[in-house]
Scaffold this motif. Structure first.
Motif, short mmCIF file in Angstrom:
data_model
loop_
_atom_site.label_atom_id
_atom_site.label_comp_id
_atom_site.label_asym_id
_atom_site.label_seq_id
_atom_site.Cartn_x
_atom_site.Cartn_y
_atom_site.Cartn_z
N PHE B 284 0.83 -1.21 0.00
CA PHE B 284 0.00 0.00 0.00
C PHE B 284 0.87 1.26 0.00
O PHE B 284 0.67 2.18 -0.80
N LEU B 285 1.84 1.28 0.92
CA LEU B 285 2.74 2.44 1.00
C LEU B 285 3.47 2.66 -0.31
O LEU B 285 3.65 3.80 -0.74
N ALA B 286 3.88 1.57 -0.91
CA ALA B 286 4.59 1.68 -2.19
C ALA B 286 3.72 2.39 -3.22
O ALA B 286 4.17 3.31 -3.90
N PHE B 287 2.44 1.98 -3.28
CA PHE B 287 1.51 2.63 -4.20
C PHE B 287 1.44 4.13 -3.95
O PHE B 287 1.61 4.95 -4.85
N VAL B 288 1.16 4.46 -2.70
CA VAL B 288 0.90 5.86 -2.35
C VAL B 288 2.14 6.72 -2.60
O VAL B 288 2.07 7.80 -3.16
N MET B 289 3.30 6.20 -2.18
CA MET B 289 4.51 7.00 -2.36
C MET B 289 4.84 7.16 -3.83
O MET B 289 5.25 8.22 -4.28
N PHE B 290 4.63 6.09 -4.58
CA PHE B 290 4.88 6.17 -6.00
C PHE B 290 4.02 7.27 -6.63
O PHE B 290 4.51 8.11 -7.40
N LEU B 291 2.75 7.29 -6.25
CA LEU B 291 1.84 8.29 -6.80
C LEU B 291 2.27 9.71 -6.44
O LEU B 291 2.28 10.60 -7.28
N THR B 292 2.64 9.91 -5.18
CA THR B 292 3.02 11.25 -4.76
C THR B 292 4.30 11.70 -5.46
O THR B 292 4.42 12.84 -5.88
N LEU B 293 5.24 10.76 -5.58
CA LEU B 293 6.48 11.13 -6.25
C LEU B 293 6.22 11.46 -7.71
O LEU B 293 6.78 12.40 -8.25
N MET B 294 5.33 10.69 -8.32
CA MET B 294 4.93 10.98 -9.70
C MET B 294 4.41 12.40 -9.81
O MET B 294 4.76 13.13 -10.72
N GLN B 295 3.55 12.74 -8.85
CA GLN B 295 2.95 14.07 -8.89
C GLN B 295 4.04 15.14 -8.84
O GLN B 295 4.06 16.06 -9.65
N ARG B 296 4.95 14.99 -7.88
CA ARG B 296 5.99 16.01 -7.74
C ARG B 296 6.82 16.10 -9.01
O ARG B 296 7.19 17.18 -9.45
N TRP B 297 7.09 14.92 -9.58
CA TRP B 297 7.91 14.89 -10.79
C TRP B 297 7.20 15.61 -11.92
O TRP B 297 7.77 16.44 -12.61
N ILE B 298 5.91 15.30 -12.08
CA ILE B 298 5.15 15.93 -13.17
C ILE B 298 5.08 17.44 -12.96
O ILE B 298 5.28 18.22 -13.88
N VAL B 299 4.81 17.83 -11.73
CA VAL B 299 4.69 19.26 -11.47
C VAL B 299 5.99 19.97 -11.82
O VAL B 299 5.99 21.01 -12.46
N GLU B 300 7.10 19.35 -11.42
CA GLU B 300 8.37 20.02 -11.72
C GLU B 300 8.70 20.01 -13.20
O GLU B 300 9.26 20.95 -13.74
N ARG B 301 8.36 18.91 -13.87
CA ARG B 301 8.72 18.78 -15.27
C ARG B 301 7.80 19.55 -16.21
O ARG B 301 8.25 20.23 -17.12
N ARG B 302 6.52 19.36 -16.01
CA ARG B 302 5.60 19.74 -17.06
C ARG B 302 4.80 21.03 -16.84
O ARG B 302 4.63 21.81 -17.75
N VAL B 303 4.29 21.20 -15.66
CA VAL B 303 3.28 22.24 -15.52
C VAL B 303 3.80 23.51 -14.86
O VAL B 303 3.03 24.39 -14.56
N HIS B 304 5.10 23.59 -14.64
CA HIS B 304 5.62 24.86 -14.14
C HIS B 304 5.96 25.74 -15.31
O HIS B 304 6.86 25.45 -16.09
N TYR B 305 5.22 26.80 -15.44
CA TYR B 305 5.37 27.61 -16.64
C TYR B 305 6.41 28.70 -16.47
O TYR B 305 7.01 29.15 -17.41
#
Lengths: 385, 306, 311
Positions: B284-305
């Motif tokens: 369960f923790l692996a799922f949740v952490m993976f998702l949160t890290l994905m989010q941070r990664w996407i935010v930093e990579r893609r949606v910071h204008y």
């Protein structure tokens, strides 16, 4: 024919009235500046012209057609915003393509991924057009960047480019230079004026900076409190202001205003000094006498009609020196422009003598309106008297 | 300086608690997941990967993953979509926006366990308000809908106790509870979209609402969307209250609502099988952490204008 | 016609482009949505007013007819029938308080949520201050740890926490209800971000005035942080008043420790057919405090709950 005409435009937000019956005709290809202090309604007028704001009453006519009911997208006007309003998620190329895509492509052609496949030919034409414009503005090398990676000046150009690609009827510019630093702003003035000359399209330019209005425009409209006080070529507005507020607003440093009165013969006098020209309207009473700093100079003690006073402040701008002189027993302050050579000697607290250049004074009545004054004898004062 | 060591007094307690309450449990869960530990037993037997093997092979856990993912993949898109839709509608109406906002936010404030009990009544097959309302529609034009006609003839679904409907009904309650939260986040996101961009879009020829949405609204809501999606994932992964309230034992009709948090609770707390519970916790923790890290990664990579 | 406030999505204010049809359709959709959202609240309130018969037969409208009915439990106690006739509304709410120690549950809820918030602030505030305003060796590492811990949902590690507390013999105590929540990494993160915006000059001025670091936190930083703290308080209180999972795990059997959600759950477990009314009354009582507070200070609540969006 794509002249623009605004007639009897009124606008009020709730109970506060912003524009009171504006009439303005803009000729095709003209660079017209709307200038005035903040809150005078100039931006609102521009937005009414653009269609982003609806007038409470009045008519907007573009190219002979009333466009009150035409939405902004269909008026074929382009606007450059103060904040540039570039789409932050799109590259400069995509930003500049947007107006062309929205105008030229069908709904399928605008699809995110498939669009370029469906309408390949049109896409190529659009990209070509954007590249041409980018070359003109010297931002060809920036096309793949996003607005966030550009400097202020580059964003400014990108915003201009987005407006230019479409070849609109007129460019509307809402304080486009106000977010730039001082040096770049002055540089951009000349560039915009050059751009206007080469495009030969109508520019309607809003600014609060009278220097921008004076340097760039063919005609300028000075607005205050929702009204156009004066409309005319920059030199006319500067040299021949019809209203005391215009005289005060245009020109830096500000025009000097001395309190005075008209005697029975129509001569304006201020203390000992009497102007050599007389008012033609035959009014009597208190007036304001306006003297621009460049029409004043230092003179020897004892020169007739000179004002004496103490230097209270000295502004050295290098090419010019402005002396602030306290005159009329300290009740008034005159700003005098002198050359560096002349001004060198003047120091704080020193008594100096100031003489005006004859024939330059402007006289304003109690209502703020300019009074016509003529040299006695050549005019028709005698007949009135 | 008199306070040279002050910072350790300030940071110390927080540091200590972080380690003891947040980090140590992860280590313990990790360690126990390789054992067959039970509370009350003096020692624990090392069983290697047996627990994990069970999780990924036994049909019970297959049902667990099935139920969890079914729930998550219904609740996340629907609550995000409805949240966005509600925000856009509320933002574009000129009246009563605040009223709708208040109403839609109510479920977020209410204790889910209490509302679950109420929903159970509402979905009661005979006296519940849902089915009694549906029954009133019988005989009307609604009967041309075959599902409805079937319901009128043979009775409407049992909802929570129906094997085919249970997970979707629970998911519906999840959407009901969560979309108001997403709506409020989207409303906040909408207020930060510069007005001038809409004006620019209008001047550029974006005439339809869809054009404006595509060109300005949706891209500008990018960071909000990433966050909303992530938080919806994490919240819906953790669903427990409704499931436990409806099915205190066993996880619903033929384990169709046997979600992960309930599985941990049932295995570890009810049956005292700590090893397997710990293993589910780790997954369960692996799922949740993976998702949160994905989010941070996407935010930093893609949606910071900027 | 109001021109003053334009909605952000429809940028153009020209009246000519407005279709009242569209506006009406929007409201229709929003109203249907509202009805679905409000449905369970309606059911809850309505049932809490009704007699069992009315609930069973689905009659009586929203408030029920409030006709007297016979309380069977009272009859069982051997009282006279006439004494046992009760008004549904009064019966439901008095039973809610009599049948289970609801007051005790509410009290527990207040104690637990209040102590959680109090300790969270006590721990988080100094740490946030140090991370934001003091330079010391290891600061970046500590902040990195905070960021990592933000990834961990406490519910997910409930099992090892439960084992730890069981080993310490702390299950079925107030401590067990409070301890896992004493550290709020989110609170630390939030307060640190807030303190970063407080000018250094303010702290330097306080130091010049001879304040200790400790009194700077409580006398200078705390007052400036009130808005953020208030939002955090709402965030924390809502989460822990409504929490069901954790109390369910660590409190077993001992009713005197039940929090409101647990109490309600227990009520449901005991409920026989007749007790729907009192149960709905209990649910109403448990849900009401936050809903009422929310209605009064809506903006603050929405701010607080959406705080987590500030990351």
């Amino acid at each position: 024919m794509t002249a623009i005409s605004l007639s009897a435009i009124e606008k009020s937000f709730g109970t506060t009235s912003v524009l009171n019956g504006i009439n303005l005709d803009i000729a095709d290809g003209e660079f017209l500046t709307l200038v005035g202090p903040s809150g005078c309604g100039k931006s609102t007028l521009l937005r009414i012209l653009a269609g982003l704001e609806a007038p409470s009453s009045g008519e907007v006519v573009i190219g002979g057609q009333t466009v009150n009911a035409v939405r902004p997208a269909r008026r074929n006007l382009a606007m450059v915003f103060q904040s540039y309003a570039l789409y932050p998620h799109l590259t400069v190329l995509q930003n500049m393509m947007t107006p062309l895509k929205l105008r030229d492509l069908s709904l399928t052609g605008r699809l995110p991924l498939l669009g370029p496949v469906f309408a390949r030919g049109q896409y190529r034409a659009i990209v070509e057009q954007v590249r041409e414009t980018a070359q003109i503005l010297k931002i060809g090398h920036l096309l793949d960047r996003k607005p966030g990676q550009l400097s202020g000046g580059q964003r400014q150009r990108a915003a201009l480019g987005r407006a230019m690609v479409r070849k609109p009827v007129a460019f509307l510019m809402d304080e486009p230079l106000s977010n730039l630093d001082a040096a770049l702003r002055i540089h951009m003035r000349s560039e915009l004026a050059e751009l206007h000359r080469s495009l030969k399209t109508t520019f309607v330019y809003v600014t609060h900076d009278q220097a921008e209005a004076l340097t760039m425009s063919d005609r300028m409209a000075v607005m205050m409190d929702g009204e156009i006080l004066q409309l005319g070529a920059p030199h006319t507005v500067y040299n021949d202001p019809q209203d005391i507020r215009v005289a005060e607003f245009v020109g830096a440093p500000r025009i000097n205003l001395l309190p005075g009165s008209l005697d029975n013969n129509g001569y304006a006098r201020c203390g000992e000094i009497v102007l050599s020209r007389a008012a033609t309207q035959g009014v009597v009473g208190s007036v304001s006498i306006g003297l621009r700093p460049e029409h004043l100079s230092l003179c020897e003690k004892g020169t007739p009609e000179a004002l004496s006073g103490q230097v209270v402040h000295k502004e050295n701008l290098g090419a010019d020196i402005y002396l602030h002189v306290s005159v009329l027993n300290g009740s008034q302050r005159l700003v005098v422009r002198v050359s560096p050579h002349e001004g060198q000697g003047a120091s704080f607290g020193q008594t100096v003598h100031v003489i005006r250049e004859h024939g330059r004074a402007l006289v304003f009545g109690k209502d703020g309106k300019r009074l016509d004054i003529r040299t006695a004898g050549t005019g028709n004062v005698a007949e009135v008297a | 300086m008199q306070t040279a060591k002050a910072h350790w007094w300030f940071v110390g307690p927080a540091l200590f608690l972080m380690v003891v309450i947040l980090l140590m449990p992860i280590a313990i869960a990790g360690a126990l997941s390789f054992t067959s530990y039970s509370l009350g037993n003096p020692g624990a037997e090392f069983v290697g990967l047996e627990n994990y093997e069970k999780i990924f092979t036994r049909s019970t856990y297959e049902k667990m993953f099935g139920a969890t993912f079914r729930y998550v993949f219904v609740v996340v898109p629907l609550s995000v979509g409805l949240g966005l839709g509600a925000a856009l509608l509320i933002n574009s109406t000129r009246r009563f926006g605040d009223l709708y906002k208040t109403i839609y936010f109510l479920p977020v404030m209410a204790a889910l366990i209490a509302m679950a009990i109420v929903w159970e009544f509402a979905f009661h097959p005979t006296i519940g308000i849902v089915n009694s309302t549906l029954e009133r529609g019988c005989g009307s034009f609604l009967e041309s809908w075959s599902w409805f006609a079937h319901g009128c003839e043979r009775g409407f679904p049992l909802w929570l106790t129906d094997r085919d409907y249970a997970i979707w009904t629970v998911a519906f309650i999840g959407v009901w509870q969560g979309f108001g939260f997403n709506m409020v986040l989207y409303l906040a996101g909408l207020t930060s979209v510069p007005r001038e961009l809409y004006h620019a879009a209008e001047m550029d020829g974006a005439e339809t609402a869809w054009d404006r949405f595509r060109l300005v609204t949706w891209p500008m809501l990018g960071p909000t969307t990433v966050f909303v999606v992530t938080i919806s994932f994490i919240r819906s992964f953790q669903v427990f209250d409704t499931v436990e309230a409806f099915y205190p034992q066993g996880g619903g009709p033929s384990k169709s609502v046997y979600v992960m948090m309930f599985a941990i609770y049932e295995k570890a707390i009810q049956q005292n099988l700590m090893g397997i519970g710990a293993a589910i916790t780790v997954v369960f923790l692996a799922f949740v952490m993976f998702l949160t890290l994905m989010q941070r990664w996407i935010v930093e990579r893609r949606v910071h204008y900027t | 016609m109001s021109e003053a406030s334009l909605p952000a999505t429809s940028s153009v204010s020209l009246p000519a482009f407005r279709f009242s049809v569209a506006e009406t359709a929007k409201h229709a959709v929003l109203i249907v949505g509202s009805l679905i959202v409000l449905l369970p609240f309606y059911v809850m309130l309505s049932y809490s007013f009704k007699s069992p018969a009315e609930i069973m037969q689905n009659t009586g409208g929203f408030f029920g007819t409030q006709e007297l009915f016979r309380d069977d439990y009272c009859i069982k106690l051997g009282r006279d029938v006439a004494d046992c006739m009760v008004t549904p509304f009064i019966y439901n709410y008095t039973t809610a308080f009599e049948k289970a120690p609801l007051v005790r549950y509410l009290f527990n809820g207040v104690v637990v949520t209040a102590s959680i918030f109090f300790i969270q602030v006590l721990v988080a505030l100094p740490c946030a201050y140090a991370l934001a305003k003091l330079r010391f060796w290891g600061r970046e590492a500590v902040f990195g740890l905070v960021l990592f811990c933000l990834l961990i949902p406490v519910h997910a590690i409930a099992l090892p926490l439960y084992i730890m507390l069981a080993k310490l013999g702390l299950t079925n105590t107030y401590a067990a209800l409070v301890i896992p929540w004493t550290i709020s990494v989110f609170g630390i993160f939030l307060m640190r971000q807030f303190f970063m915006t407080v000018p250094d000059d303010l702290i330097d001025a306080a130091r010049m005035d001879g304040m200790s670091e400790f009194s700077i936190i409580w006398n200078v930083m705390l007052p400036t942080a009130v808005p953020a703290l208030l939002a955090f308080a709402i965030f924390s209180v809502v989460a822990h008043w409504n929490d069901y999972f954790w109390p369910r795990i660590v409190v077993t059997g001992d009713r005197s420790l039940f929090t409101p959600p647990l109490g309600l759950r227990e009520f449901k477990g005991d409920a026989d057919g007749d007790n729907f009314g009192p149960m709905m009354a209990t649910a109403t009582i448990i849900v009401a405090p936050l809903i009422v507070a929310f209605m009064i200070a809506q903006r603050r609540f929405i701010e607080g709950i959406t705080l987590s969006g500030m990351k």
